[in-house]
Design an enzyme around this catalytic site. Structure first.
Site, PDB file in Angstrom:
ATOM      1  N   GLU A  40      59.106  81.079  44.519  1.00  0.00           N
ATOM      2  CA  GLU A  40      59.089  79.878  43.681  1.00  0.00           C
ATOM      3  C   GLU A  40      60.357  78.892  43.894  1.00  0.00           C
ATOM      4  OE1 GLU A  40      56.551  79.154  42.210  1.00  0.00           O
ATOM      5  OE2 GLU A  40      55.259  80.979  41.891  1.00  0.00           O
ATOM      6  N   TYR A 123      60.076  74.918  35.336  1.00  0.00           N
ATOM      7  CA  TYR A 123      58.762  75.273  36.029  1.00  0.00           C
ATOM      8  C   TYR A 123      58.954  76.814  36.916  1.00  0.00           C
ATOM      9  CZ  TYR A 123      55.729  75.666  39.787  1.00  0.00           C
ATOM     10  OH  TYR A 123      54.612  76.079  40.808  1.00  0.00           O
ATOM     11  N   ASP A 141      54.608  71.066  37.460  1.00  0.00           N
ATOM     12  CA  ASP A 141      55.036  70.467  38.655  1.00  0.00           C
ATOM     13  C   ASP A 141      54.587  69.251  38.965  1.00  0.00           C
ATOM     14  OD1 ASP A 141      52.705  71.013  39.633  1.00  0.00           O
ATOM     15  OD2 ASP A 141      53.391  71.368  41.516  1.00  0.00           O
TER      16      ASP A 141
END
Length: 210
Positions: A40, A123, A141
């Site tokens: 991520e 996020y 996002d």
DNA sequence: AAGACGGGGAT
DNA sequence: ATCCCAGTCTT
């Protein structure tokens, strides 16, 4: 009355089953929470295609917070460099140290703890919660923001879109739904020249080109 | 509320 | 040449 489940969520999940990017290495089912967190961070403002080419060696070298916390920053930087935003190397090293110091090396499962990690914002924290704990929320996002703004015909900031995204997210399969929104936005509802002619939700879409 | 970070692919 | 990318941190 428009039913978002039948008119949006279900069609996106169906599209994802058939056309989703199921070969991305960080989506492999046996990935650990730390390997998911690594992915991520590498994916921040970076195309999935680019990360796909660098992820396997990265995750193999740094499988745990301890391994990356002990690595020289320059070594991590060399692996991040092809992706850009090289400061993420230092972010990851500091983040790993924080996980060791604050949580005995386990990736936190609480939002409030995740966002306190260096390099982990709204996020990334939500992505970890979705893919590690299966929590029924969404992560907004640039793809999700564009997709939902277009489909629902709203011009809103990320926080407002996040309320909508959370309401849409299924209580189970939230990971599949997140991937569905990301892949669909990246391959059909693209930033430039979206493929509206072949879009499965063209009819209810507020921004359909016809 | 802006600016910085960033290489690489698409247009 | 410009835009865009699974954002976040620092002024």
């Amino acid at each position: 009355m428009f039913d978002p489940q039948r008119g949006f969520v279900d069609p996106l999940l169906a599209w994802h089953e058939r056309h989703g990017r199921h070969d991305l290495p960080w989506r492999e089912p046996d990935r650990t929470p730390f390997e998911i967190l690594l992915a991520e961070v590498l994916l921040q403002r970076t195309t999935a295609e680019a990360v796909a080419g660098a992820y396997r060696p990265f995750a193999a070298r740094y499988p745990t917070p301890g391994t990356i916390a002990a690595a020289p920053t320059e070594e991590i930087e060399a692996l991040v460099a092809p992706l850009g935003l090289v400061k993420r190397a230092a972010y990851l090293r500091r983040c790993a140290s924080e996980i060791l110091a604050w949580n005995s090396g386990d990736v936190p499962r609480e939002h409030s703890e995740l966002v306190n990690l260096h390099g982990v914002g709204e996020y990334t924290a939500r992505s970890v919660l979705i893919h590690v704990t299966g929590l029924g929320i969404a992560a907004v996002d640039t793809n999700v923001k564009r997709l939902l703004s277009r489909f629902f015909g709203v011009t809103a900031d990320r926080d407002r879109i996040a309320v909508l995204a959370d309401a849409l997210a299924p209580s189970t399969r939230s990971g599949d739904f997140q991937h569905a929104m990301l892949d669909f936005a990246a391959e059909v509802c693209t930033a430039g020249s979206p493929a509206c002619s072949s879009c499965p939700v063209r009819e209810p879409c507020a921004s359909s080109e016809g």
